[in-house]
Design an enzyme around this catalytic site. Structure first.
Site, short mmCIF file in Angstrom:
data_model
loop_
_atom_site.label_atom_id
_atom_site.label_comp_id
_atom_site.label_asym_id
_atom_site.label_seq_id
_atom_site.Cartn_x
_atom_site.Cartn_y
_atom_site.Cartn_z
N ARG A 114 0.87 -1.18 0.00
CA ARG A 114 0.00 0.00 0.00
C ARG A 114 0.90 1.23 0.00
NH1 ARG A 114 -1.36 1.49 4.90
NH2 ARG A 114 -2.29 -0.38 5.73
N HIS A 118 -3.79 3.77 5.21
CA HIS A 118 -5.04 3.01 5.03
C HIS A 118 -6.20 3.95 4.72
CE1 HIS A 118 -8.29 0.16 5.84
NE2 HIS A 118 -8.82 1.10 6.58
N TYR A 128 4.54 2.53 11.61
CA TYR A 128 4.67 1.07 11.66
C TYR A 128 5.43 0.46 10.48
CZ TYR A 128 0.35 1.52 8.87
OH TYR A 128 -0.59 1.87 7.93
C1 LIG Z 1 -15.98 -6.09 10.91
C2 LIG Z 1 -14.94 -5.03 11.06
N1 LIG Z 1 -13.98 -5.17 12.00
C3 LIG Z 1 -13.03 -4.24 12.14
C4 LIG Z 1 -13.04 -3.12 11.34
C5 LIG Z 1 -12.01 -2.02 11.53
N2 LIG Z 1 -11.07 -2.03 10.42
C6 LIG Z 1 -11.23 -1.17 9.38
S1 LIG Z 1 -10.08 -1.41 8.21
C7 LIG Z 1 -9.32 -2.64 9.12
C8 LIG Z 1 -8.11 -3.36 8.59
C9 LIG Z 1 -8.26 -3.70 7.16
O1 LIG Z 1 -7.08 -4.30 6.70
P1 LIG Z 1 -6.81 -4.42 5.13
O2 LIG Z 1 -8.04 -4.87 4.47
O3 LIG Z 1 -5.59 -5.24 4.99
O4 LIG Z 1 -6.62 -2.91 4.69
P2 LIG Z 1 -5.29 -2.05 4.48
O5 LIG Z 1 -4.78 -1.65 5.82
O6 LIG Z 1 -4.33 -2.89 3.76
O7 LIG Z 1 -5.72 -0.84 3.68
C10 LIG Z 1 -9.99 -2.85 10.31
C11 LIG Z 1 -9.59 -3.85 11.33
C12 LIG Z 1 -14.06 -3.02 10.35
N3 LIG Z 1 -14.15 -1.99 9.52
N4 LIG Z 1 -14.98 -3.98 10.25
MG LIG Z 2 -3.83 -4.82 4.09
#
Ligand SMILES: Cc1ncc(C[n+]2csc(CCOP(=O)(O)OP(=O)(O)O)c2C)c(N)n1
Ligand SMILES: [Mg+2]
Length: 215
Positions: A114, A118, A128
């Site tokens: 990425r 996020h 991080y």
């Molecule tokens: C059911 C649920 N649990 C927790 C979250 C909080 N949350 C939002 S994004 C995320 C992590 C997503 O990781 P990834 O899909 O790998 O996204 P990236 O950081 O790579 O953009 C979390 C835990 C959520 N949106 N929905």
């Molecule tokens: Mg990810």
């Protein structure tokens, strides 16, 4: 969707995408298991960029790869270089053909990165990720690789790129001007556009906003 396609006898496939973070959730397994059991024409994709917001992949799961999660539900799991557009296309096409032929779903894990936070609301990857790690991945930028590939093949050049950039920038400028000169939408208008049969609770809000807008 995939099961519906199968029941309707359509020669189509449903693609669904999640990050690496999504694969640590129950729904992910349930979806893959259900699709596998019913041989639904689905392709499950995980864009594994190594982090769920700030949580590194190895902290999210003890599994050495995400692709292997497919094994538990009895479907093929493939890992592919997510920074190589042609490799991703080849794997996606094969998965699509496999699913459409009635063989059931496929899970694809793309190894990617990425280039940024996020979200723009508070995430700072500097907290991080190291600069060295970011540099390493920037060298694998799929746009740069595709440009090199096309240039080597004589299909793209710096001149074409600048001409194209100019053209696209002009399109963006024109679109921005159009949007900026559009009349401001009234709250009542978008509330009216939301439902065919406006529920009473929304109608109350429409009336409230119309009254406000008339003042
Ligand atoms: C059911 C649920 N649990 C927790 C979250 C909080 N949350 C939002 S994004 C995320 C992590 C997503 O990781 P990834 O899909 O790998 O996204 P990236 O950081 O790579 O953009 C979390 C835990 C959520 N949106 N929905
Ligand atoms: Mg990810």
């Amino acid at each position: 969707m995939a099961l519906g396609l199968k029941k309707n006898g359509a020669k189509n496939v449903a693609f669904t995408y999640t990050g690496d973070g999504g694969t640590s959730q129950g729904d992910f397994y349930e979806g893959m298991n259900f699709a596998g059991a019913f041989k639904a024409p689905a392709v499950f994709y995980s864009q594994n960029n190594g982090y769920a917001i700030s949580v590194p992949r190895h902290v999210q799961t003890a599994a050495p790869t995400l692709a292997q999660k497919a094994v538990a539900v009895g479907i093929p799991g493939v890992q592919v270089d997510g920074m190589d557009a042609l490799a991703v296309y080849a794997v996606s096409k094969a998965a699509r053909d496999f699913a459409v032929a009635g063989n059931g779903p496929v899970f694809i894990e793309t190894l990617t990165y990425r280039f940024g936070p996020h979200t723009l609301s508070g995430d700072d990857p500097k907290r991080y990720r190291t600069a060295e790690e970011e540099e390493e991945w920037h060298a694998k930028d799929p746009l740069t690789r595709m440009r090199l590939f096309l240039t080597d093949k004589g299909l793209w050049s710096e001149e074409q790129e600048s001409a194209w950039e100019e053209e696209v920038n002009a399109q963006i400028d024109a679109a921005m001007q159009e949007v900026e000169s559009a009349p401001k939408q009234k709250v009542s208008e978008y509330l009216k556009d939301t439902f065919i049969d406006t529920p009473a609770v929304i109608q109350e809000q429409i009336d409230k906003f119309v009254a406000k807008e008339e003042n």
